[in-house]
Structures are given as C-alpha cells and as structure tokens.
Design an enzyme around this catalytic site. Structure first.
Site, PDB file in Angstrom:
ATOM      1  CE  LYS A   1      -2.069   2.919   1.990  1.00 38.43           C
ATOM      2  NZ  LYS A   1      -1.819   4.351   1.628  1.00 38.43           N
TER       3      LYS A   1
ATOM      4  CD  GLU B   1      12.792   0.678   8.495  1.00 39.05           C
ATOM      5  OE1 GLU B   1      12.746   1.496   7.554  1.00 39.05           O
ATOM      6  OE2 GLU B   1      13.351  -0.426   8.409  1.00 39.05           O
TER       7      GLU B   1
ATOM      8  CB  CYS C   1      12.700   9.012   8.886  1.00 39.62           C
ATOM      9  SG  CYS C   1      13.849   7.858   8.132  1.00 39.62           S
TER      10      CYS C   1
ATOM     11  CD  GLU D   1       8.966  12.885  12.116  1.00 37.12           C
ATOM     12  OE1 GLU D   1       7.790  12.451  12.128  1.00 37.12           O
ATOM     13  OE2 GLU D   1       9.920  12.224  11.700  1.00 37.12           O
TER      14      GLU D   1
HETATM   15  P1  NAD Z   1       1.997   8.255   7.631  1.00 41.21           P
HETATM   16  O1  NAD Z   1       2.147   7.451   8.858  1.00 41.21           O
HETATM   17  O2  NAD Z   1       1.015   9.351   7.615  1.00 41.21           O
HETATM   18  O3  NAD Z   1       1.594   7.321   6.402  1.00 41.21           O
HETATM   19  C1  NAD Z   1       2.376   6.223   6.014  1.00 41.21           C
HETATM   20  C2  NAD Z   1       1.495   5.208   5.332  1.00 41.21           C
HETATM   21  O4  NAD Z   1       0.576   4.668   6.268  1.00 41.21           O
HETATM   22  C3  NAD Z   1       0.672   5.753   4.176  1.00 41.21           C
HETATM   23  O5  NAD Z   1       0.678   4.806   3.140  1.00 41.21           O
HETATM   24  C4  NAD Z   1      -0.709   5.898   4.797  1.00 41.21           C
HETATM   25  O6  NAD Z   1      -1.753   5.832   3.864  1.00 41.21           O
HETATM   26  C5  NAD Z   1      -0.732   4.699   5.717  1.00 41.21           C
HETATM   27  N1  NAD Z   1      -1.667   4.780   6.835  1.00 41.21           N
HETATM   28  C6  NAD Z   1      -2.048   5.886   7.516  1.00 41.21           C
HETATM   29  N2  NAD Z   1      -2.903   5.546   8.509  1.00 41.21           N
HETATM   30  C7  NAD Z   1      -3.060   4.203   8.451  1.00 41.21           C
HETATM   31  C8  NAD Z   1      -3.819   3.256   9.210  1.00 41.21           C
HETATM   32  N3  NAD Z   1      -4.575   3.615  10.239  1.00 41.21           N
HETATM   33  N4  NAD Z   1      -3.759   1.946   8.857  1.00 41.21           N
HETATM   34  C9  NAD Z   1      -2.970   1.558   7.833  1.00 41.21           C
HETATM   35  N5  NAD Z   1      -2.249   2.400   7.073  1.00 41.21           N
HETATM   36  C10 NAD Z   1      -2.276   3.715   7.388  1.00 41.21           C
HETATM   37  O7  NAD Z   1       3.470   8.765   7.272  1.00 41.21           O
HETATM   38  P2  NAD Z   1       3.896   9.722   6.065  1.00 41.21           P
HETATM   39  O8  NAD Z   1       3.366  11.083   6.355  1.00 41.21           O
HETATM   40  O9  NAD Z   1       3.567   9.050   4.789  1.00 41.21           O
HETATM   41  O10 NAD Z   1       5.492   9.722   6.218  1.00 41.21           O
HETATM   42  C11 NAD Z   1       6.187  10.601   7.046  1.00 41.21           C
HETATM   43  C12 NAD Z   1       6.500   9.900   8.365  1.00 41.21           C
HETATM   44  O11 NAD Z   1       7.215   8.714   8.110  1.00 41.21           O
HETATM   45  C13 NAD Z   1       7.399  10.717   9.265  1.00 41.21           C
HETATM   46  O12 NAD Z   1       6.962  10.578  10.585  1.00 41.21           O
HETATM   47  C14 NAD Z   1       8.756  10.040   9.124  1.00 41.21           C
HETATM   48  O13 NAD Z   1       9.626  10.190  10.194  1.00 41.21           O
HETATM   49  C15 NAD Z   1       8.352   8.611   8.950  1.00 41.21           C
HETATM   50  N6  NAD Z   1       9.406   7.856   8.278  1.00 41.21           N
HETATM   51  C16 NAD Z   1      10.177   7.009   9.032  1.00 41.21           C
HETATM   52  C17 NAD Z   1      11.210   6.300   8.426  1.00 41.21           C
HETATM   53  C18 NAD Z   1      12.123   5.398   9.214  1.00 41.21           C
HETATM   54  O14 NAD Z   1      12.917   4.689   8.599  1.00 41.21           O
HETATM   55  N7  NAD Z   1      12.067   5.398  10.522  1.00 41.21           N
HETATM   56  C19 NAD Z   1      11.430   6.439   7.058  1.00 41.21           C
HETATM   57  C20 NAD Z   1      10.619   7.321   6.337  1.00 41.21           C
HETATM   58  C21 NAD Z   1       9.594   8.007   6.956  1.00 41.21           C
HETATM   59  O1  6OD Z   2      18.406   3.823   3.630  1.00 43.43           O
HETATM   60  C1  6OD Z   2      17.468   3.135   4.062  1.00 43.43           C
HETATM   61  O2  6OD Z   2      17.433   1.910   3.942  1.00 43.43           O
HETATM   62  C2  6OD Z   2      16.341   3.770   4.726  1.00 43.43           C
HETATM   63  N1  6OD Z   2      15.424   2.940   5.253  1.00 43.43           N
HETATM   64  C3  6OD Z   2      16.235   5.119   4.779  1.00 43.43           C
HETATM   65  C4  6OD Z   2      15.192   5.804   5.407  1.00 43.43           C
HETATM   66  C5  6OD Z   2      15.028   7.126   5.230  1.00 43.43           C
HETATM   67  C6  6OD Z   2      13.961   7.827   5.842  1.00 43.43           C
HETATM   68  O3  6OD Z   2      13.415   8.819   5.411  1.00 43.43           O
END
Ligand code: NAD
Ligand code: 6OD
Length: 484
Positions: A176, A252, A286, A388
């Site tokens: 998804k 993550e 992130c 964040e």
């Molecule tokens: P988000 O949590 O809003 O959405 C991520 C995904 O989850 C989307 O596909 C969304 O449609 C889906 N989703 C939302 N609510 C849901 C539910 N109740 N059930 C199932 N699916 C659901 O995140 P975003 O805004 O797309 O991304 C930004 C966030 O992601 C930031 O907080 C960032 O730190 C985090 N992030 C973390 C990492 C990591 O490696 N730790 C990497 C990239 C992004």
């Molecule tokens: O480099 C990666 O494998 C990884 N998971 C990066 C994540 C970046 C977050 O925004």
C-alpha cells in the site's frame, strides 16, 4: 491524464472510485488514483496467498535470486521512467532522485538476493541421554503474505527496502503506497510482469489509511505480517490492528534527531554535513536533523556559516539545473510545517534564516514551497524542539560538555538517528555508546551499507531490518531435531 491502477494477481485493476494525484511543484492534477476497497484488498491478499502455494512457493532459491536480479536490471533499464515518475510525484531535485532514490530502488533487490543466497543456518550435534547423538538444525521459511505500508518521502527506495527482502525470503507482498505517491509502486508492477515474477507475488493496492486500503490491509486476517514505515502515531494504529491474530510487525517510525557538533570537529565538513542532514529532500527524511547542538566556542561561527549555506540554496522544480531544494509533498504538510514556523515565532525564536513562504515564479506559485529555516534561542520545552516537523528547518542551540550533549540528544521520546562531528575518537565512541538511537553517524550522515542493521529505538520503531537482520522479520526458523 495518468491513471494509477491497482496491481492484483498480475493485472492492472481499475475501481469505480478515484482520487486526484497532484504535483507538489505547482499543485497541478497529474493523475487519478484508483482507490482499492475491501473487494480489491481481499483479491490482492487472496492472490498473494495463492502465489505462495504455486510456482513461487515451489521455486528453488537459484531461480528466485535470478528473478530478483532481473527486477533490479529492469528498474535500471527503465531508469528514466522511474526517475520521471518519482520526480513528478515528489518534486524532489533530479540530483537526489537520480543518485539516491532510483539506484537504491534497484539495489534493494540485488542486495537481499545475495544475502538470502549466502546466509547459513545453524546446526548442532548433541549427545543424547542414551549415549547416542542427535542433530539439530534450523530451516528458514517465509512468513507468508506480507503487508507493506509505505510513506511518501522516498517512495521507491523505502518500498523496495521492504519488498526486496520479503521476496528474497520467499514471501509474497501486498503493497500500500502512500496516497501522495502512487506512481513508482504501480510502475514496478510492469517490471515484475516483464521479468517473469509469477502473478500474485507482488500486488499493489491504492488508497488512504483509516477507513481505506491501509486499514483494510492491516486488519485483513490472511495477512501474516506487516512491515510499516511512517509516523509513530500511525504505527500505533497498525500495531493495534496487528494484535488481532498476534501478527508480527516491523516498524520504522518518526524521529526528532539531534546533530552534535564538537568544537574540535573539521568545521567545514561539519557545516556541510549538518546542512545536508537538515535540508536534504526538503527536510523530509526520517533520519534528518531538526535539533542541532554546537559546542559553545564555535556556536556563533557555526550559525553564521549554516545561514550562508541556507541563503545559497536554490529552490525550484526537479529538472532545473542547480536546484537543491524542492517543495513539500502536499498542501496539508505545508500547513503543518508553517504552523511550526508560527509557533517558533510565538515561542520567542530568533529567526536566523527563512521562516516563511518564498516568492516563486508564477507557474510554481501554487506549489508547496516553504523557506529553508534556521532558528536559535528556543527553550528545549518548545514544541518546535520536541515534535517532528519533517520540513526544511532546524533549531541550533549551544552546549558546553559531552555529558550535556548526550543528555540533550537523549531528551526525546524518539530514538532514530544522530550525526556527531568530532575529531576525538574517545568522544566519538562515547557518543556512539550513549546516544539512544538505532543509527549513530560520526563525521557523516546517511552513509549506508545495506548489510547493516537499520531501525529506531524508543518511539522510532520496532525491530531492525538490513542485511541478515531483515531475515528475522521476513522468515521464521523451524528447528528440526533428528535422533541419530
Ligand atoms: P503516515 O504514517 O502518515 O503514512 C504512512 C502510510 O501509512 C501511508 O501509506 C498511509 O496511507 C498509511 N496509513 C495511515 N494511517 C493508516 C492506518 N490507520 N492503517 C494503515 N495504514 C495507514 O506517514 P507519512 O506522512 O507518509 O510519512 C512521514 C512519516 O514517516 C514521518 O513521521 C517520518 O519520520 C516517517 N518515516 C520514518 C522512516 C524510518 O525509517 N524510521 C522512514 C521514512 C519516513
Ligand atoms: O536507507 C534506508 O534503507 C532507509 N530505510 C532510509 C530511510 C530514510 C527515511 O526517510
């Protein structure tokens, strides 16, 4: 107008319900996304289940590895298609998408193909009470149908970072993608078809989270495990869904990462490193740094140098030469980031750079642009320093001692990453040991060897992926004990 269809059992599937996909650079509608309902999610999960029992489930490891190499090669052959799709969806600069997102999208298949081919399993000979012997060894099995829920900031990279190991381990997936970035996951369906990945192994369903495809997928009883990248709050909802049936999760999540610059650091390298970590991908990484702590003797000089670099950043669309900063992903995210810009002012910040909305050429005026921003002078209790933001901004504060730097870095509910700048090995090692994060970079940032463990501590995640660590989530070990 582009149509982004679901990809189920090897076929592109339209639905009666669509939503608009907009370009972040100018807010133009660039496509219509076909939202999956429960019927499509059921069909995708059923196809993934059937594929486990079919050719894919019986395929020998050499052939599986060959196919994953072919996926990577085909992504590289269609590099420009993926690049265009990613840039249109995200607005990110060409240099970033072409050097990071797309090459990593391909590499994620090769790396995990190599790992699965070479990973050993344990075996033990043991004496038995009757004076004989037994042999005990482990067999790795895929966990089954894996739900892969992805964010929008590095769409292809983060999706393949999960799909690569899931398939390498013999699972099937239902992906998804984020509602903001449907393009590259959809395009990957063509690649799977072209290289001969059996139908049902890779499925894509489009839609939102709650009350839509995301929730339908995570609540589906026939999904065996869920791997998710996104906000911590969303992780909590997904974890609650996964509790039904006691299904494993790999998360993550969000971060509020600290960058720590000691006075003995190579100054120019530290400024360049913090610059990248705070502003790359418009701060939508992130691992990015939103809290910078600089040792007092170089504080003023550091703030001035970072300010100069921020003023030199060129904002613009992906293909314009020299562009270092694109737009934010959406109007909604822009409002969120700007609300923190307001909050910083209200909390008494000194706005060193930016702090508002830039004046863009008319053709881009409706895009989701914000100024890259630096603040100083906020209390550590300010929401701007604690929450964040996920935008192109950072707060810089001074510190005196290493104990203080460690305490500041750890004073957060998150624990994803930190970047430390020092020439002193003992300082570097102490930071590496004591900062409570999954990833600690010394004199570097976002330096990745895909064989190493990746993940977050505290509210930044559950589990580690990367290299053999991915096998802990995507496979289960069965112990076989033979009395000899
Ligand atoms: P988000 O949590 O809003 O959405 C991520 C995904 O989850 C989307 O596909 C969304 O449609 C889906 N989703 C939302 N609510 C849901 C539910 N109740 N059930 C199932 N699916 C659901 O995140 P975003 O805004 O797309 O991304 C930004 C966030 O992601 C930031 O907080 C960032 O730190 C985090 N992030 C973390 C990492 C990591 O490696 N730790 C990497 C990239 C992004
Ligand atoms: O480099 C990666 O494998 C990884 N998971 C990066 C994540 C970046 C977050 O925004």
């Amino acid at each position: 107008m582009k149509q982004f269809l679901n990809f189920i059992n090897g076929q592109y599937v339209a639905t009666g319900k669509t939503f608009e996909n907009r370009a972040p650079v100018d807010n133009r509608v660039i496509g219509l996304v076909h939202e999956a309902g429960t019927a499509e999610v059921d069909a995708a999960v059923a196809a993934a289940r059937a594929a486990l029992k079919g050719e894919w489930g019986r395929m020998n490891i050499n052939r599986r590895v060959e196919l994953l190499y072919a996926v990577a090669d085909e992504i590289n052959r269609r590099f420009d298609d993926f690049l265009e799709a990613e840039m249109a969806d995200t607005g990110k600069p060409h240099a970033l998408a072409s050097h990071v997102d797309i090459p990593r999208g391909a590499a994620n298949f090769k790396v995990f193909a190599d790992i699965i081919k070479n990973v050993p399993t344990e075996s033990f000979e043991m004496p038995t009470p009757d004076g004989g012997m037994a042999l005990s060894y482990a067999v790795r099995s895929p966990i089954g149908v894996v739900g892969v829920i992805c964010p929008w900031n590095l769409p292809l990279l983060l999706m393949t970072w999960k799909v690569g190991p899931a398939l390498a381990c013999g699972n099937t997936v239902v992906v998804k993608p984020s509602e903001e970035t449907p393009a590259t996951a959809t395009l990957l369906g063509e690649v799977m078809k072209t290289v001969g990945i059996p139908d049902g192994v890779y499925n894509v369903i489009h839609g939102f989270g709650p009350g839509s495809a995301g929730e339908f997928l995570t609540r589906h009883p026939d999904v065996d495990g869920i791997t998710f990248t996104g906000e911590t709050r969303t992780g909590e909802a997904i974890m609650a869904a996964a509790a039904k049936g006691v299904r494993p999760v790999s998360f993550e999540l969000g971060g509020k990462n600290a960058g720590i610059v000691f006075a003995d650091a190579d100054f120019d390298k530290a400024v360049a490193g913090i610059m990248r970590s705070a502003f790359e991908n418009c701060g939508q990484v992130c691992l990015g740094t939103e809290r910078v702590y600089v040792q007092r003797p170089i504080f003023e000089k550091f703030v001035a140098a970072l300010k100069e670099k921020v003023h030199a950043l060129k904002l613009g669309p992906s293909n314009e030469p020299g562009v270092g900063l694109g737009p934010l992903i959406s109007a909604e995210h822009k409002s969120k980031v700007l609300s923190y810009y307001e909050r910083a002012r209200a909390d008494g910040a000194t706005v060193v750079a930016g702090g508002g909305v830039p004046k863009m050429p008319e053709a881009l005026a409706d895009g989701h642009w914000v100024q890259p921003t630096i603040w100083t002078g906020l209390p550590e209790s300010s929401a701007v320093v604690r929450e964040e933001i996920f935008g192109p901004c950072c707060h810089i504060a001074p510190f005196d001692t290493i104990d203080e730097a460690i305490a500041l870095a750890n004073d957060t509910r998150y624990g994803l990453a930190t970047t430390v700048w020092t020439r002193d090995l003992a300082t570097a090692h102490r930071m590496g040991r004591e900062v409570q994060v999954g990833l600690c970079w010394i004199n570097s940032w976002f330096l990745r060897d895909l064989r190493t463990a990746f993940g977050g501590s505290k509210a930044s995640g559950i589990g580690r992926e990367g290299g053999v660590h991915s096998l802990e989530f995507y496979t289960e070990l069965r112990n076989v004990m033979i009395k000899l």
